[in-house]
Scaffold this active site. Structure first.
Site: not given
Ligand SMILES: C[S@@+](CC[C@H](N)C(=O)[O-])C[C@H]1O[C@@H](n2cnc3c(N)ncnc32)[C@H](O)[C@@H]1O
Length: 459
Positions: A298, A346
């Site tokens: 992350d 999504h």
């Molecule tokens: C909607 S959450 C989903 C988290 C987890 N996979 C779940 O199922 O609940 C999106 C995740 O993507 C991470 N995120 C956003 N942009 C990112 C990036 N550019 N690289 C890595 N992680 C990222 C956010 O910090 C967050 O934890």
């Protein structure tokens, strides 16, 4: 991989039942309500009610009783729509945003926490505890009461209900209501303007959210929320509330027969959770599969704030590594067996989603699996009506916040095809009782597939 589950419509389709008439529909509701009540009685369970002490959730019901419950939910809604008639349904349906407005203010001011759930309070006493004036507090409260949130047992006396009690006691649900009412609702109100000014609706920084919060062409929602710790925390807790809710439990993926992890476990393979937040999916998987190594990736701030140790089970915790990695850059964990993206794709329109998939390519060994765990939209009317409404609303939430979208099977297939001809689309499965699907592709590069990697970085 199991057969895709799209072969048969799973449940009755809304609209069809109306042909049988109001009385037939009402009788059906009665029959199903009798089955549900009988089950509750036989198992000494409390009957559903609005009372403050009522159960907040149904217990896990056997499938035939759960089906009765679902039938009651769809059929009562259909019966009400038919009884209103189309003109009145439209006339008053478009006012539902006012209910959200009232819930927004009541939740924002923490009204549910201002008096004990076991006692009542006068409106005057309640008003003295907030900065809302007496008239506005009363009128907003009386609107949310029409939704079963609080009640007024005597004029000017306010009491809790099961729903207001949840707002007082369930911090994750309070955050879900707050995030949706204070972040998503203003974003939704600006979608029309966003679509008029940027009809292509693909840019993260030109969404309804950006218009609502004056960040157009400056930054996407995640950056705006990330800069404000209280808002970021609220969104995190809101996501936790969603994940704990019916149809979204992580156990559906962990226990899915067709998740393919038995083989990965036998081989002591590696599973990468891309955008895996605080690693809660890895934890549940590590407890179940004792030989898999997990990498939870992350952004740096999220990785830094992950719990340490990540869980109480030392055998599981020892196999979970956190790694700061931006999925818009080339994947750094090479040669893993599975790259898993849950609630990631999504969040992005197609140009961004393709870029995320392409960034995996340099790390993929032949046979590596890419698993997307998201909603997969069925044809209209093929979903049960309640699930269809939830999933299509989520699709529009993604539009409002991020110019993103939920996708159909054909759209996922096309996403992988656009990313590279080295991806072989395996299909979509959906565990029973789950709204999320398991969408899978294998990496089987042809000559030249790798050469196409990450070639198109323009958005
Ligand atoms: C909607 S959450 C989903 C988290 C987890 N996979 C779940 O199922 O609940 C999106 C995740 O993507 C991470 N995120 C956003 N942009 C990112 C990036 N550019 N690289 C890595 N992680 C990222 C956010 O910090 C967050 O934890």
């Amino acid at each position: 991989m199991a057969e895709p589950d799209f072969a048969a419509p799973p449940d009755p389709i809304v609209g069809n039942q109306s042909k049988t008439g109001l009385v037939a529909l009402a009788k059906k509701i009665t029959r199903e309500a009798e089955k549900l009540e009988a089950y509750m009685r036989e198992n000494n369970l409390p009957m559903p009610s609005f009372d403050v002490d009522a159960l907040a959730d149904f217990p896990k019901l056997p499938e035939h009783v759960a089906q009765s419950r679902r039938e009651i939910i769809y059929s009562t809604k259909e019966l009400a729509q038919l009884a209103h008639g189309p003109r009145e349904s439209l006339r008053w349906g478009v006012w539902e945003f006012l209910d959200v407005l009232a819930v927004q203010v009541i939740n924002h001011f923490g009204i549910a926490k201002l008096f004990p759930t076991s006692s009542t309070i006068t409106l005057a006493e309640l008003q003295a505890k907030t900065s809302l004036d007496a008239t506005n507090l009363a009128r907003l409260l009386r609107l949310v009461m029409t939704k079963g949130i609080f009640r007024e047992p005597a004029p000017g006396i306010i009491a809790h209900t099961a729903a207001s009690r949840l707002l007082a006691e369930d911090g994750d649900l309070e955050a879900w209501v707050g995030f949706n009412a204070e972040d998503t609702f203003p974003a939704a109100a600006h979608v029309l303007e966003a679509l008029k000014t940027h009809p292509e609706a693909t840019s993260l920084a030109r969404s309804g959210f950006c218009l609502a919060f004056d960040t157009v062409d400056k930054e996407p929602m995640f950056v705006t929320l990330g800069r404000d710790p209280a808002r970021a925390r609220r969104m995190g807790r809101a996501m936790a509330s969603l994940t704990g809710g019916e149809g979204y439990e992580v156990s559906h993926f962990v226990n899915a027969n067709n998740n393919g992890l038995v083989d990965v476990d036998a081989a002591g393979g590696t599973f990468v959770d891309v955008g895996g937040s605080h690693g809660f999916v890895c934890v549940d998987l590590a407890v179940r599969y004792k030989n898999i190594q997990f990498v939870c990736q992350d952004l740096p701030k999220t990785v830094e704030s992950a719990p340490k140790p990540v869980c109480a089970d030392p055998q599981a915790a020892a196999r979970i590594t956190f790694l700061a990695h931006d999925f818009f850059t080339e994947q750094v964990t090479k040669g893993a067996d599975v790259y898993y993206l849950r609630w990631i794709i999504h969040n992005y329109s197609t140009p961004y989603a393709v870029r995320i998939l392409r960034n995996l390519i340099p790390a993929l060994k032949p046979g590596a699996r890419v698993i997307i765990n998201d909603h997969c939209l069925r044809e209209p009317g093929r979903e049960n009506p309640h699930d269809e409404a939830v999933m299509r609303r989520m699709d529009i939430v993604m539009l409002a916040l991020l110019n993103a979208q939920e996708r159909t099977e054909a759209e996922f297939r096309e996403l992988f095809r656009t990313a590279s001809d080295g991806f072989v689309f395996k299909g979509v499965t959906r565990p029973d009782g789950c709204r999320m699907s398991i969408i899978e592709a294998l990496w089987q590069p042809k000559n030249g597939s790798v050469a196409k990697k990450v070639s198109d970085q323009t958005l």
